[in-house]
Design a protein around this motif. Structure first.
Motif, PDB file in Angstrom:
ATOM      1  N   ALA A 170       0.822  -1.208   0.000  1.00 47.39           N
ATOM      2  CA  ALA A 170       0.000   0.000   0.000  1.00 47.39           C
ATOM      3  C   ALA A 170       0.856   1.258   0.000  1.00 47.39           C
ATOM      4  CB  ALA A 170      -0.940   0.001   1.195  1.00 47.39           C
ATOM      5  N   TRP A 171       2.105   1.130   0.485  1.00 48.76           N
ATOM      6  CA  TRP A 171       3.024   2.265   0.494  1.00 48.76           C
ATOM      7  C   TRP A 171       3.884   2.195  -0.766  1.00 48.76           C
ATOM      8  CZ3 TRP A 171       1.734   5.500   4.226  1.00 48.76           C
ATOM      9  CH2 TRP A 171       1.198   5.012   5.419  1.00 48.76           C
ATOM     10  N   VAL A 172       3.837   3.220  -1.590  1.00 45.76           N
ATOM     11  CA  VAL A 172       4.515   3.134  -2.887  1.00 45.76           C
ATOM     12  C   VAL A 172       5.545   4.238  -3.118  1.00 45.76           C
ATOM     13  CG1 VAL A 172       2.555   1.972  -3.956  1.00 45.76           C
ATOM     14  CG2 VAL A 172       2.701   4.460  -4.059  1.00 45.76           C
ATOM     15  N   ARG A 173       5.500   5.313  -2.353  1.00 43.80           N
ATOM     16  CA  ARG A 173       6.368   6.449  -2.650  1.00 43.80           C
ATOM     17  C   ARG A 173       7.487   6.642  -1.635  1.00 43.80           C
ATOM     18  NH1 ARG A 173       3.727  12.040  -4.773  1.00 43.80           N
ATOM     19  NH2 ARG A 173       3.236  10.604  -6.467  1.00 43.80           N
ATOM     20  N   VAL A 174       7.251   6.308  -0.384  1.00 53.81           N
ATOM     21  CA  VAL A 174       8.208   6.592   0.688  1.00 53.81           C
ATOM     22  C   VAL A 174       8.804   5.303   1.225  1.00 53.81           C
ATOM     23  CG1 VAL A 174       8.492   7.560   3.003  1.00 53.81           C
ATOM     24  CG2 VAL A 174       7.019   8.718   1.339  1.00 53.81           C
ATOM     25  N   THR A 175      10.110   5.256   1.299  1.00 53.31           N
ATOM     26  CA  THR A 175      10.824   4.119   1.875  1.00 53.31           C
ATOM     27  C   THR A 175      10.385   3.905   3.320  1.00 53.31           C
ATOM     28  OG1 THR A 175      12.751   4.593   0.507  1.00 53.31           O
ATOM     29  CG2 THR A 175      13.131   3.251   2.476  1.00 53.31           C
ATOM     30  N   SER A 176      10.258   2.659   3.725  1.00 53.55           N
ATOM     31  CA  SER A 176       9.960   2.367   5.116  1.00 53.55           C
ATOM     32  C   SER A 176      11.043   2.978   6.006  1.00 53.55           C
ATOM     33  CB  SER A 176       9.905   0.860   5.344  1.00 53.55           C
ATOM     34  OG  SER A 176       9.876   0.561   6.724  1.00 53.55           O
ATOM     35  N   PRO A 177      10.663   3.639   7.089  1.00 57.94           N
ATOM     36  CA  PRO A 177      11.693   4.208   7.975  1.00 57.94           C
ATOM     37  C   PRO A 177      12.708   3.174   8.448  1.00 57.94           C
ATOM     38  CG  PRO A 177       9.543   5.106   8.535  1.00 57.94           C
ATOM     39  CD  PRO A 177       9.306   4.032   7.514  1.00 57.94           C
ATOM     40  N   GLU A 178      12.261   1.930   8.641  1.00 58.59           N
ATOM     41  CA  GLU A 178      13.192   0.885   9.063  1.00 58.59           C
ATOM     42  C   GLU A 178      14.260   0.610   8.014  1.00 58.59           C
ATOM     43  OE1 GLU A 178       9.174  -0.167  10.986  1.00 58.59           O
ATOM     44  OE2 GLU A 178       9.918   0.703   9.121  1.00 58.59           O
ATOM     45  N   ASP A 179      13.915   0.831   6.740  1.00 59.44           N
ATOM     46  CA  ASP A 179      14.848   0.557   5.653  1.00 59.44           C
ATOM     47  C   ASP A 179      15.615   1.797   5.192  1.00 59.44           C
ATOM     48  OD1 ASP A 179      14.012  -2.094   5.629  1.00 59.44           O
ATOM     49  OD2 ASP A 179      12.388  -1.672   4.216  1.00 59.44           O
ATOM     50  N   ALA A 180      15.319   2.937   5.794  1.00 58.70           N
ATOM     51  CA  ALA A 180      15.998   4.178   5.417  1.00 58.70           C
ATOM     52  C   ALA A 180      17.465   4.117   5.858  1.00 58.70           C
ATOM     53  CB  ALA A 180      15.290   5.368   6.048  1.00 58.70           C
ATOM     54  N   PRO A 181      18.333   4.941   5.274  1.00 60.25           N
ATOM     55  CA  PRO A 181      19.764   4.901   5.619  1.00 60.25           C
ATOM     56  C   PRO A 181      20.019   5.081   7.110  1.00 60.25           C
ATOM     57  CG  PRO A 181      19.387   6.263   3.680  1.00 60.25           C
ATOM     58  CD  PRO A 181      18.039   5.918   4.221  1.00 60.25           C
ATOM     59  N   ASP A 182      21.067   4.440   7.585  1.00 60.84           N
ATOM     60  CA  ASP A 182      21.448   4.550   8.988  1.00 60.84           C
ATOM     61  C   ASP A 182      22.165   5.865   9.288  1.00 60.84           C
ATOM     62  OD1 ASP A 182      20.372   2.076   9.614  1.00 60.84           O
ATOM     63  OD2 ASP A 182      22.232   1.013   9.130  1.00 60.84           O
ATOM     64  N   GLN A 183      22.611   6.563   8.246  1.00 64.62           N
ATOM     65  CA  GLN A 183      23.260   7.854   8.421  1.00 64.62           C
ATOM     66  C   GLN A 183      22.292   8.974   8.022  1.00 64.62           C
ATOM     67  OE1 GLN A 183      26.247   8.214   9.869  1.00 64.62           O
ATOM     68  NE2 GLN A 183      26.174   5.976  10.100  1.00 64.62           N
ATOM     69  N   PRO A 184      22.191  10.020   8.824  1.00 67.72           N
ATOM     70  CA  PRO A 184      21.265  11.110   8.507  1.00 67.72           C
ATOM     71  C   PRO A 184      21.727  11.919   7.301  1.00 67.72           C
ATOM     72  CG  PRO A 184      22.592  11.701  10.395  1.00 67.72           C
ATOM     73  CD  PRO A 184      22.918  10.260  10.087  1.00 67.72           C
ATOM     74  N   ARG A 201      13.140  17.610  -5.767  1.00 71.79           N
ATOM     75  CA  ARG A 201      14.304  17.308  -4.930  1.00 71.79           C
ATOM     76  C   ARG A 201      13.887  16.991  -3.499  1.00 71.79           C
ATOM     77  NH1 ARG A 201      18.528  14.637  -4.017  1.00 71.79           N
ATOM     78  NH2 ARG A 201      20.213  15.667  -2.894  1.00 71.79           N
ATOM     79  N   LEU A 202      12.973  17.756  -2.939  1.00 67.58           N
ATOM     80  CA  LEU A 202      12.492  17.471  -1.591  1.00 67.58           C
ATOM     81  C   LEU A 202      11.807  16.103  -1.528  1.00 67.58           C
ATOM     82  CD1 LEU A 202      11.017  20.887  -0.369  1.00 67.58           C
ATOM     83  CD2 LEU A 202      13.182  19.827   0.306  1.00 67.58           C
ATOM     84  N   ASN A 203      11.068  15.760  -2.576  1.00 70.10           N
ATOM     85  CA  ASN A 203      10.429  14.438  -2.624  1.00 70.10           C
ATOM     86  C   ASN A 203      11.467  13.326  -2.615  1.00 70.10           C
ATOM     87  OD1 ASN A 203       7.669  15.046  -2.566  1.00 70.10           O
ATOM     88  ND2 ASN A 203       7.586  15.404  -4.773  1.00 70.10           N
ATOM     89  N   GLU A 204      12.534  13.503  -3.383  1.00 71.54           N
ATOM     90  CA  GLU A 204      13.594  12.500  -3.432  1.00 71.54           C
ATOM     91  C   GLU A 204      14.253  12.335  -2.065  1.00 71.54           C
ATOM     92  OE1 GLU A 204      14.830  13.381  -8.129  1.00 71.54           O
ATOM     93  OE2 GLU A 204      16.034  14.180  -6.472  1.00 71.54           O
ATOM     94  N   LEU A 205      14.548  13.453  -1.425  1.00 74.67           N
ATOM     95  CA  LEU A 205      15.193  13.411  -0.116  1.00 74.67           C
ATOM     96  C   LEU A 205      14.281  12.785   0.928  1.00 74.67           C
ATOM     97  CD1 LEU A 205      16.755  16.978  -0.237  1.00 74.67           C
ATOM     98  CD2 LEU A 205      18.065  14.856  -0.036  1.00 74.67           C
ATOM     99  N   GLY A 206      13.019  13.177   0.908  1.00 76.38           N
ATOM    100  CA  GLY A 206      12.080  12.638   1.884  1.00 76.38           C
ATOM    101  C   GLY A 206      11.808  11.164   1.681  1.00 76.38           C
ATOM    102  N   SER A 207      11.622  10.765   0.431  1.00 79.53           N
ATOM    103  CA  SER A 207      11.353   9.358   0.135  1.00 79.53           C
ATOM    104  C   SER A 207      12.505   8.475   0.572  1.00 79.53           C
ATOM    105  CB  SER A 207      11.094   9.190  -1.367  1.00 79.53           C
ATOM    106  OG  SER A 207      10.900   7.830  -1.692  1.00 79.53           O
ATOM    107  N   ALA A 208      13.726   8.883   0.275  1.00 78.45           N
ATOM    108  CA  ALA A 208      14.893   8.076   0.616  1.00 78.45           C
ATOM    109  C   ALA A 208      15.068   7.928   2.122  1.00 78.45           C
ATOM    110  CB  ALA A 208      16.146   8.698   0.013  1.00 78.45           C
ATOM    111  N   ASN A 209      14.607   8.922   2.880  1.00 79.71           N
ATOM    112  CA  ASN A 209      14.813   8.913   4.326  1.00 79.71           C
ATOM    113  C   ASN A 209      13.553   8.531   5.112  1.00 79.71           C
ATOM    114  OD1 ASN A 209      17.677  10.009   5.074  1.00 79.71           O
ATOM    115  ND2 ASN A 209      17.002  11.222   3.319  1.00 79.71           N
TER     116      ASN A 209
END
Length: 406
Positions: free
Chosen positions: A207-221, A249-257
């Motif tokens: 159901a989630w298609v645009r934003v990476t799961s927070p658990e799977d987001a990078p370990d570095q901020p 750009r904000l979408n890319e940054l937010g999605s990745a994190n």
């Protein structure tokens, strides 16, 4: 009311609007004009042109436009200046976009001499209001056709049966289990239906298609700086960007994190509660940054008044009243407040969190000598004694009077 001769249909090329197009041709015997807006939804819009041609729409009656810049600069910017959030959570990606599409439908209707407009919103949701209030505000005599309120088709199975009967192609993946109901644009993607209709059930991962799961987001901020001029974001990390590139750009940054996932139950204007998933990665960062720069550039009275008015403003947008005089009045006040909302905010993005780390502005009202624990500045601490006694006067009188009664 007489049957219209020419109808401008808000058309995506999907199952619903393809069936609607054919139904309009049969029911009204009218010439159909299709309007498809590129709002950054990430779909191949030429499919809409091919589907319209296959259904007999004349090439000159097919309109496909890129509205991304107008969506961000003329609709999202004003809303984000207001910090508008509906019922505490919802950043309103769909309500911001619908009046823009409705406005363009009316403009095209005038251009081609159409006497009616149509949309594919159902009779239960908010979008019918957002489309139709825009139509009537801009063209009070226009005829509006809402097929879901007129025909006897009850749901998806009926749509597929109608499509089969009239040789409208239906993709194989549309014939199985009903998909989620989704709406997407540059600002967000929403998801409703299926198991989400039970507010206790945890959403399926797909159901989630645009934003990476927070658990799977990078370990570095990730640390970024967002620059504002008069309340609008204009640059990221020192690079000036046009509105579309900046939000991208904000979408890319937010999605990745892992930023911008929401699971909420809100109140539709039609009177029912609805549970939905919303993904707004860029807008979430934008909202945090804007409030941060306002915190040092707005006077307390300005900031508090804005916060008092925001729920009313957000409700107007949510309910489809973009073109109402009260929304325009509030917008004038909001825009006046943004004259000095200029400066830079530093943010840390980390596993679903947006953390403000710094803010600066040439118009900053922050006075370090006033707030410092060290002596100095114009503030005299003993002045607080009288200030407190005056504010306590009514409370002391109230307490004394009630104690005497007891």
């Amino acid at each position: 009311m007489s049957k219209p001769r020419k109808i401008v249909l808000a058309f995506s090329g999907g199952l619903d609007t393809s069936v609607i197009l054919k139904w309009l041709q049969l029911e009204y015997d009218a010439e159909i004009v299709t309007y498809t807006a590129d709002l950054g939804q990430g779909e191949e819009l030429e499919i809409a042109r091919e589907r319209a041609l296959a259904l007999g729409v004349k090439p000159e009656n097919i309109f496909i436009e890129d509205l991304r810049h107008e969506l961000v600069s003329e609709y999202a910017f004003p809303v984000y200046r207001a910090n508008a959030v509906y019922e505490g959570y919802y950043l309103m990606g769909t309500p911001i976009a619908r009046p823009l599409v409705g406005k363009r439908q009316i403009e095209i209707a005038r251009r081609v001499g159409a006497d009616a407009v149509a949309h594919g919103a159902t009779g239960k949701g908010n979008d019918q209001l957002r489309f139709e209030l825009a139509y009537y505000a801009l063209a009070p005599d226009i005829q509006v056709i809402a097929p879901w309120r007129e025909w006897d088709m009850a749901g998806r199975a009926d749509l597929i049966a109608f499509a089969d009967a009239h040789d409208i192609p239906v993709a194989k993946d549309k014939r199985g289990e009903a998909p989620y109901s989704a709406d997407a644009n540059m600002l967000h993607i929403s998801c409703e239906g299926k198991e989400l209709e039970d507010p206790w059930i945890t959403p399926e991962s797909e159901a989630w298609v645009r934003v990476t799961s927070p658990e799977d987001a990078p370990d570095q901020p990730t640390t970024i700086e967002v620059e504002f001029v008069q309340g609008d974001p204009v640059a990221i990390d020192g690079e000036a960007l046009d509105p579309v590139a900046l939000l991208t750009r904000l979408n890319e940054l937010g999605s990745a994190n892992g930023i911008g996932r929401l699971d909420i139950v809100d109140h539709r204007y039609t009177g029912m509660k609805c549970r939905g998933l919303f993904e707004n990665p860029g807008g979430t960062i934008w909202q945090y940054a804007h409030r941060a720069i306002e915190s040092i550039t707005l006077d307390r009275g300005e900031a508090h008044l804005k916060d008092e008015l925001m729920p009313r403003y957000a409700e107007l947008i949510y309910n489809g009243l973009w073109f109402s005089p009260e929304r325009e009045m509030l917008q004038a006040l909001i825009d006046k407040s943004q004259q000095h909302v200029t400066g830079t905010v530093r943010l840390k993005l980390y596993k679903g969190n947006v953390i403000v780390e710094g803010r600066k502005s040439p118009y900053s009202l922050y006075a370090r000598d006033l707030v410092s624990f060290e002596a100095g500045g114009e503030y005299r601490q003993h002045d607080a004694t009288g200030f407190i006694r005056l504010n306590a006067l009514r409370l002391r009188q109230l307490a004394a009077a009630r104690q005497e009664v007891l």
